[in-house]
Enzyme design. Structure first.
Site, PDB file in Angstrom:
ATOM      1  N   ARG A 102       0.791  -1.118  -0.082  1.00 33.53           N
ATOM      2  CA  ARG A 102       0.043   0.037   0.062  1.00 33.53           C
ATOM      3  C   ARG A 102       0.814   1.197  -0.097  1.00 33.53           C
ATOM      4  O   ARG A 102       0.485   2.616  -0.256  1.00 33.53           O
ATOM      5  CB  ARG A 102      -0.755  -0.256   1.477  1.00 33.53           C
ATOM      6  CG  ARG A 102      -1.777  -1.127   1.353  1.00 33.53           C
ATOM      7  CD  ARG A 102      -2.513  -1.415   2.606  1.00 33.53           C
ATOM      8  NE  ARG A 102      -3.342  -0.308   3.045  1.00 33.53           N
ATOM      9  CZ  ARG A 102      -4.743  -0.602   2.684  1.00 33.53           C
ATOM     10  NH1 ARG A 102      -5.142  -1.566   2.146  1.00 33.53           N
ATOM     11  NH2 ARG A 102      -5.531   0.392   3.009  1.00 33.53           N
ATOM     12  N   TRP A 144       1.419   6.402   5.822  1.00 37.19           N
ATOM     13  CA  TRP A 144       1.703   7.262   4.539  1.00 37.19           C
ATOM     14  C   TRP A 144       1.441   8.587   4.861  1.00 37.19           C
ATOM     15  O   TRP A 144       0.201   8.820   5.038  1.00 37.19           O
ATOM     16  CB  TRP A 144       1.050   6.559   3.539  1.00 37.19           C
ATOM     17  CG  TRP A 144       1.098   7.045   2.180  1.00 37.19           C
ATOM     18  CD1 TRP A 144       2.094   6.461   1.228  1.00 37.19           C
ATOM     19  CD2 TRP A 144       0.558   7.780   1.389  1.00 37.19           C
ATOM     20  NE1 TRP A 144       1.991   7.327   0.094  1.00 37.19           N
ATOM     21  CE2 TRP A 144       1.091   8.138   0.333  1.00 37.19           C
ATOM     22  CE3 TRP A 144      -0.550   8.715   1.769  1.00 37.19           C
ATOM     23  CZ2 TRP A 144       0.530   9.010  -0.902  1.00 37.19           C
ATOM     24  CZ3 TRP A 144      -0.899   9.786   0.659  1.00 37.19           C
ATOM     25  CH2 TRP A 144      -0.407   9.659  -0.384  1.00 37.19           C
ATOM     26  N   GLU A 162     -10.138 -15.738 -24.587  1.00 40.49           N
ATOM     27  CA  GLU A 162      -9.621 -16.309 -23.567  1.00 40.49           C
ATOM     28  C   GLU A 162     -10.173 -17.620 -23.535  1.00 40.49           C
ATOM     29  O   GLU A 162      -9.551 -18.758 -23.155  1.00 40.49           O
ATOM     30  CB  GLU A 162     -10.076 -15.620 -22.356  1.00 40.49           C
ATOM     31  CG  GLU A 162      -9.942 -16.160 -20.940  1.00 40.49           C
ATOM     32  CD  GLU A 162      -8.423 -16.411 -20.752  1.00 40.49           C
ATOM     33  OE1 GLU A 162      -7.626 -16.127 -21.317  1.00 40.49           O
ATOM     34  OE2 GLU A 162      -8.219 -17.250 -19.510  1.00 40.49           O
ATOM     35  N   HIS A 190     -15.208 -12.130 -42.880  1.00 41.91           N
ATOM     36  CA  HIS A 190     -13.746 -11.675 -43.550  1.00 41.91           C
ATOM     37  C   HIS A 190     -12.649 -12.452 -43.697  1.00 41.91           C
ATOM     38  O   HIS A 190     -11.556 -12.251 -43.582  1.00 41.91           O
ATOM     39  CB  HIS A 190     -13.172 -10.267 -42.684  1.00 41.91           C
ATOM     40  CG  HIS A 190     -14.528  -9.359 -42.649  1.00 41.91           C
ATOM     41  ND1 HIS A 190     -14.525  -8.597 -43.716  1.00 41.91           N
ATOM     42  CD2 HIS A 190     -15.319  -8.817 -41.662  1.00 41.91           C
ATOM     43  CE1 HIS A 190     -15.777  -7.724 -43.444  1.00 41.91           C
ATOM     44  NE2 HIS A 190     -15.861  -7.693 -41.991  1.00 41.91           N
ATOM     45  N   LYS A 250       4.352 -21.785 -15.684  1.00 43.12           N
ATOM     46  CA  LYS A 250       3.333 -20.768 -14.841  1.00 43.12           C
ATOM     47  C   LYS A 250       3.923 -19.444 -14.789  1.00 43.12           C
ATOM     48  O   LYS A 250       3.382 -18.586 -14.731  1.00 43.12           O
ATOM     49  CB  LYS A 250       3.300 -21.521 -13.713  1.00 43.12           C
ATOM     50  CG  LYS A 250       2.302 -20.616 -12.802  1.00 43.12           C
ATOM     51  CD  LYS A 250       0.959 -20.867 -13.049  1.00 43.12           C
ATOM     52  CE  LYS A 250      -0.234 -20.114 -12.417  1.00 43.12           C
ATOM     53  NZ  LYS A 250      -1.456 -19.856 -13.139  1.00 43.12           N
TER      54      LYS A 250
HETATM   55  C1  F6R Z   1      -2.717 -18.765 -19.712  1.00 46.15           C
HETATM   56  C2  F6R Z   1      -1.806 -18.094 -18.866  1.00 46.15           C
HETATM   57  C3  F6R Z   1      -0.773 -17.095 -19.579  1.00 46.15           C
HETATM   58  C4  F6R Z   1      -0.667 -16.146 -18.778  1.00 46.15           C
HETATM   59  C5  F6R Z   1       0.800 -15.339 -19.120  1.00 46.15           C
HETATM   60  C6  F6R Z   1       0.807 -14.073 -18.419  1.00 46.15           C
HETATM   61  O1  F6R Z   1      -3.669 -19.433 -19.021  1.00 46.15           O
HETATM   62  O2  F6R Z   1      -1.887 -18.179 -17.552  1.00 46.15           O
HETATM   63  O3  F6R Z   1      -1.487 -16.675 -20.871  1.00 46.15           O
HETATM   64  O4  F6R Z   1      -1.578 -15.246 -18.339  1.00 46.15           O
HETATM   65  O5  F6R Z   1       1.952 -16.006 -19.230  1.00 46.15           O
HETATM   66  O6  F6R Z   1       1.479 -14.551 -16.914  1.00 46.15           O
HETATM   67  P1  F6R Z   1       1.118 -13.373 -15.924  1.00 46.15           P
HETATM   68  O7  F6R Z   1      -0.082 -13.162 -15.444  1.00 46.15           O
HETATM   69  O8  F6R Z   1       1.734 -14.205 -14.808  1.00 46.15           O
HETATM   70  O9  F6R Z   1       1.925 -12.165 -16.076  1.00 46.15           O
END
Ligand code: F6R
Length: 601
Positions: free
Chosen positions: A27, A74, A473, A496, A596
């Site tokens: 914050r 702050w 998505e 298109h 991830k």
């Molecule tokens: C898809 C997915 C990725 C992330 C991308 C960005 O399911 O998880 O497309 O969204 O790699 O990752 P972050 O959000 O950690 O920057």
């Protein structure tokens, strides 16, 4: 913005207090302090700078305590210094405060406060001095707070320790406070993130509530009586790291969304007053005219949705970009701009580089992140956390809907104070978690859709307006974990080019809330149908009435509006991808070739 943490425990709770303060670091603050009551006298430590400085002072003072209140400051009234640092200690009480007391000079006169008793430059010390007087007068901490609150103009959340009591007394108006309870302790914080990790239940205090919190009970008072407030489950971090009764983390994370969305919203908004409270900053967003938002992958889809919202609901110019493109382009950044980056992990290299680029251009940067000690969070000027909890499945689900929730609140915050404010949007954001729950109950209907997709070579998602990013998505989620070819399109784009791919039995999943785009979408559906495509429709009751005859499968989900529909329609696309992956037997939580946290270019 200031932060408050307080714990009343059967045991020494200094470590939990400090870790609560560390969690509130995002914050922004310039000094911090804490106080405890021991053998009926107050002990305290304060320091300027980082919380690690306070931690050192606490260690040097050998400070321990079972009932402790603490604060990150702050500066608003008076520069960062020990004398201006909370808590403020008087004969009968100790006080920490968030917010601003607008009429503090009037209060000095009204209560005949002696100037010699005021040592700091803060509005808070005046309140501590007044409360000290009121305690003498009423001899009852709750009555004294009731009396105090009647006279204050401004916003506040207060936490007091009182001589002769082992309770923490809190109250709030225009500044949030949340209570937490666990085994052998109760706690208070300005923010869910400040509560101890072994908290079990939480209660969001409402406007003007007063509460007495000790190690074994919480009593909440409104103006006249003891009242009950709704309890919410608190999920500690370690619970996110086990699958529990779920087969996959992704499944668990999809089903966690009613909670993660509600937590994220209530952390920043007051249900009763319909107000968004973002952490304070010395930047006034409404003095800018341009917003630049960047992110990657799923997080980028949340930016695409935000563009629709910002354009429709505010006067800002907004540009959005995929981080890996933005960072290499020769972009012109106008000084009237601020930048937002969105990232679950807070470590995505391309997004981080864009943040650096914003900084080089000297523009104010906001990060919307799920991991608060990440590189992106640390580098940005202002953090808006998504309270999704750790996300383990590689395919992002609950982090995405929390990103959307934060962005929706941010847009509502930009509108605040203007005539454009839309009460329907405000109300709907507070009930969105209930609609998400209803959709999750239809899991079998999405399973049936997934089952019929097992043998298809290609799948399409289409949508219009803010449903277009959700179509993208949906396609991304499906590709990632099922390895099937899937494309998301703005429905108007089909003719298109992509229409050439539609042949007998090709499934086209249509995201179709009954809104102003609906009739146009109907034409697109007919274009697909005429070429033999198989229409799978996700819509609401009104939408369903018009299209049953064209649809091969249809799932009806709750009616929603422009602001909340992207959050709601995210759930079906996640479930379809998830069940299809399960039918196909792919590695749902760790799909091939993906990571991830993408910390490479
Ligand atoms: C898809 C997915 C990725 C992330 C991308 C960005 O399911 O998880 O497309 O969204 O790699 O990752 P972050 O959000 O950690 O920057």
């Amino acid at each position: 913005m200031c932060g408050i943490v307080g714990i009343a425990s059967k045991n020494n709770c200094i470590d939990n207090i400090l870790s609560g303060l560390y969690s509130l670091e995002y914050r922004g603050y310039d000094s911090s302090g804490l106080a405890t009551i021991k053998n009926n006298h107050f002990e305290y430590s304060k320091n300027i700078g980082k919380i690690s400085n306070l931690q050192k002072s606490v260690k040097n003072n050998k400070l321990t305590g079972n009932v402790v209140i603490a604060h990150t400051r702050w500066a608003t009234h008076g520069k960062p210094s020990i004398k201006n640092c909370h808590p403020f200690i008087k004969d009968n009480c100790v006080l920490v405060h968030n917010g601003i007391i607008e009429n503090y000079t009037d209060l000095i006169n009204y209560y005949s406060i002696k100037q010699k008793n005021i040592k700091s430059d803060t509005d808070t010390e005046i309140i501590a001095e007044i409360y000290n007087k009121l305690l003498n007068e009423f001899n009852n901490p709750i009555e004294a707070i009731k009396n105090l609150n009647k006279k204050i103009v401004g916003s506040f959340s207060f936490a007091f320790l009182v001589h002769g009591s082992k309770s923490i007394y809190v109250t709030r108006r225009g500044s949030p406070l949340v209570l937490g309870s666990g085994e052998g302790f109760n706690a208070v914080s300005s923010d869910v993130l400040g509560l101890p990790d072994n908290t079990k239940e939480i209660i969001f205090l409402e406007e003007n509530d007063i509460a007495e919190v000790n190690d074994s009970s919480i009593l909440i008072y409104d103006k006249n009586q003891i009242i009950k407030r709704e309890k919410h489950k608190f999920i500690p971090k370690k619970e996110f790291k086990v699958k529990g009764n779920y087969k996959h983390f992704m499944e668990k994370e999809i089903f966690h969304q009613p909670i993660s969305i509600e937590d994220t919203i209530l952390n920043f908004a007051d249900k009763k007053r319909k107000v968004v409270y973002l952490p304070k900053t010395n930047i006034k967003f409404n003095e800018f005219s341009n917003i630049i938002i960047v992110a990657c992958g799923t997080a980028y889809h949340s930016c695409m949705v935000a563009k629709y919202w910002i354009e429709e609901m505010t006067d800002f110019n907004v540009s959005i970009d995929i981080a890996s493109e933005y960072r290499y382009r020769k972009n012109k950044v106008n000084k009237n701009s601020f930048g937002i980056v969105v990232s679950q992990s807070g470590e995505t290299m391309d997004t981080l580089k864009c943040l650096n680029k914003f900084k080089k251009n000297n523009i104010f940067t906001i990060s919307i992140v799920n991991v608060l000690n990440s590189s992106i969070a640390r580098l940005s000027d202002f953090i808006l956390p998504t309270l999704a909890g750790p996300e383990i499945g590689v395919a992002s689900t609950k982090a995405f809907t929390s990103q959307l929730s934060v962005l929706a609140l941010f847009v509502l915050n930009l509108q605040q104070g203007s005539k454009n404010i839309n009460k329907i949007f405000f109300n709907s954001i507070f009930s969105i978690h209930k609609s998400v729950k209803e959709i999750l109950k239809k899991e079998n209907e999405f399973k049936k859709i997934a089952k019929k997709l097992v043998d298809t070579k290609s799948i399409f998602y289409i949508g219009r307006g803010a449903m277009y990013p959700i179509a993208l998505e949906g396609a991304l989620k499906l590709k990632e974990i099922t390895y099937k070819h899937c494309e998301g399109y703005a429905a108007g784009e089909l003719k298109h080019g992509p229409l050439a791919l539609i042949e007998n039995n090709i499934p086209v999943i249509v995201l179709a809330p009954f809104d102003e785009n609906y009739s146009k979408l109907l034409s697109n559906i007919q274009e697909v149908k005429a070429r033999g495509g198989r229409i799978i429709m996700i819509t609401d009751r009104d939408g369903a009435k018009k299209v049953k005859k064209y649809c091969d499968q249809i799932v009806i989900i709750p009616k929603t509006n422009f602001l909340t529909s992207p959050i709601l329609y995210s759930i079906p696309v996640q479930l379809i991808a998830y069940y299809l992956a399960v039918f196909l037997g792919t590695d749902v939580d760790q799909p091939r070739n993906l990571a991830k946290s993408v910390t490479v270019e």
